[in-house]
Design a protein around this motif. Structure first.
Motif, PDB file in Angstrom:
ATOM      1  N   ALA A 180     -28.753 -31.509   3.624  1.00  0.00           N
ATOM      2  CA  ALA A 180     -27.961 -31.219   4.821  1.00  0.00           C
ATOM      3  C   ALA A 180     -27.473 -29.777   4.753  1.00  0.00           C
ATOM      4  CB  ALA A 180     -26.768 -32.163   4.911  1.00  0.00           C
ATOM      5  N   LEU A 181     -27.251 -29.227   5.910  1.00  0.00           N
ATOM      6  CA  LEU A 181     -26.697 -27.887   6.026  1.00  0.00           C
ATOM      7  C   LEU A 181     -25.537 -27.971   7.002  1.00  0.00           C
ATOM      8  CD1 LEU A 181     -26.797 -24.736   5.725  1.00  0.00           C
ATOM      9  CD2 LEU A 181     -28.329 -24.762   7.702  1.00  0.00           C
ATOM     10  N   VAL A 182     -24.389 -27.511   6.576  1.00  0.00           N
ATOM     11  CA  VAL A 182     -23.235 -27.449   7.460  1.00  0.00           C
ATOM     12  C   VAL A 182     -23.056 -25.985   7.834  1.00  0.00           C
ATOM     13  CG1 VAL A 182     -20.754 -27.842   7.700  1.00  0.00           C
ATOM     14  CG2 VAL A 182     -22.151 -29.429   6.362  1.00  0.00           C
ATOM     15  N   LEU A 183     -23.099 -25.728   9.104  1.00  0.00           N
ATOM     16  CA  LEU A 183     -22.982 -24.370   9.611  1.00  0.00           C
ATOM     17  C   LEU A 183     -21.827 -24.338  10.597  1.00  0.00           C
ATOM     18  CD1 LEU A 183     -24.363 -21.523   9.889  1.00  0.00           C
ATOM     19  CD2 LEU A 183     -25.552 -22.504  11.844  1.00  0.00           C
ATOM     20  N   ILE A 184     -20.911 -23.447  10.368  1.00  0.00           N
ATOM     21  CA  ILE A 184     -19.761 -23.303  11.273  1.00  0.00           C
ATOM     22  C   ILE A 184     -19.785 -21.882  11.828  1.00  0.00           C
ATOM     23  CG2 ILE A 184     -17.251 -23.281  11.457  1.00  0.00           C
ATOM     24  CD1 ILE A 184     -17.187 -25.342   9.233  1.00  0.00           C
TER      25      ILE A 184
END
Length: 107
Positions: A28-32
């Motif tokens: 998973a990649l969390v991008l904000i």
């Protein structure tokens, strides 16, 4: 409602260990993104979306969605945690189902 703190969101992000038991290969990649003012699409964003749409159409021209390995893998994963894949589509399948009608705002 106070603005969300990106660091708090990142600190709270996690994936349940049970999910990794089902899909040990999952990543998973969390991008904000912050400080991006909302605005309408422009020529560049439309071009990116049209290119992605065309790539999806080309891929589906040679392999039907219900035979695409990545889609089948996600269907199996959804089934494994109790979701009904035809009722609760994964995001990949939901986007691919809409590609024929056009995703770009200008279409």
């Amino acid at each position: 409602m106070p603005p969300l703190n990106p660091q708090n969101i990142l600190s709270a992000a996690h994936i349940a260990p049970e999910f990794f038991a089902l899909r040990p290969d999952y990543r998973a990649l969390v991008l904000i993104a912050v400080n991006i003012p909302p605005s309408h699409s422009d020529a560049q964003s439309e071009a990116y979306l049209c290119a992605a749409e065309q790539a999806a159409k080309s891929a589906l021209a040679s392999t039907p969605m219900n035979q695409t390995p990545h889609v089948l893998t996600w269907r199996d994963t959804y089934k494994a945690f109790g979701a009904k894949p035809k009722k609760t589509l994964n995001s990949l399948e939901a986007l691919l189902k809409r590609v024929d009608v056009g995703l770009a705002a200008g279409e």
